[in-house]
Motif scaffolding. Structure first.
Motif, PDB file in Angstrom:
ATOM      1  N   LYS A  44     -11.601  54.479 -47.129  1.00 26.49           N
ATOM      2  CA  LYS A  44     -11.872  54.811 -45.721  1.00 26.49           C
ATOM      3  C   LYS A  44     -11.792  53.567 -44.834  1.00 26.49           C
ATOM      4  O   LYS A  44     -11.380  53.651 -43.677  1.00 26.49           O
ATOM      5  N   LEU A  47      -8.144  52.944 -44.298  1.00 31.43           N
ATOM      6  CA  LEU A  47      -7.638  53.895 -43.305  1.00 31.43           C
ATOM      7  C   LEU A  47      -8.040  53.503 -41.886  1.00 31.43           C
ATOM      8  O   LEU A  47      -7.274  53.696 -40.940  1.00 31.43           O
ATOM      9  N   THR A  55      -4.125  59.883 -45.577  1.00 26.23           N
ATOM     10  CA  THR A  55      -5.021  59.651 -46.709  1.00 26.23           C
ATOM     11  C   THR A  55      -4.213  59.501 -47.998  1.00 26.23           C
ATOM     12  O   THR A  55      -4.503  58.633 -48.827  1.00 26.23           O
TER      13      THR A  55
END
Length: 86
Positions: A44, A47, A55
């Motif tokens: 995460k 990202l 993802t």
């Protein structure tokens, strides 16, 4: 002198033996520009740093980075963390 033709990567080529050859320049540049100052990070976090990728792409990048020795993986599944190798 025998020269092998360049490897062209397709989705069917992405086996463990080709993963190092198929990592594209954009993916490699993401790892080179990643500055985590020896701190662990999660998918995460990756990202958040690269919001333009999906993802699935982040997961592939991280898997490829581990296989190429660019990052190190700790934990499994929800507890997985990575650290950039020097």
């Amino acid at each position: 002198l025998n020269v092998l033709p360049p490897v062209r990567c397709t989705h069917t080529d992405l086996t463990s033996q080709f993963i190092g050859l198929c990592m594209n320049k954009l993916t490699l540049s993401r790892f080179v520009s990643l500055k985590n100052n020896n701190q662990t990070f999660r998918r995460k976090d990756y990202l958040k740093h690269y919001p333009e990728i999906s993802t699935a792409t982040a997961s592939r990048d991280l898997k490829n980075g581990v296989e190429r020795g660019l990052i190190e993986k700790f934990g499994d599944k929800k507890t997985t963390q990575y650290i950039k190798k020097k």
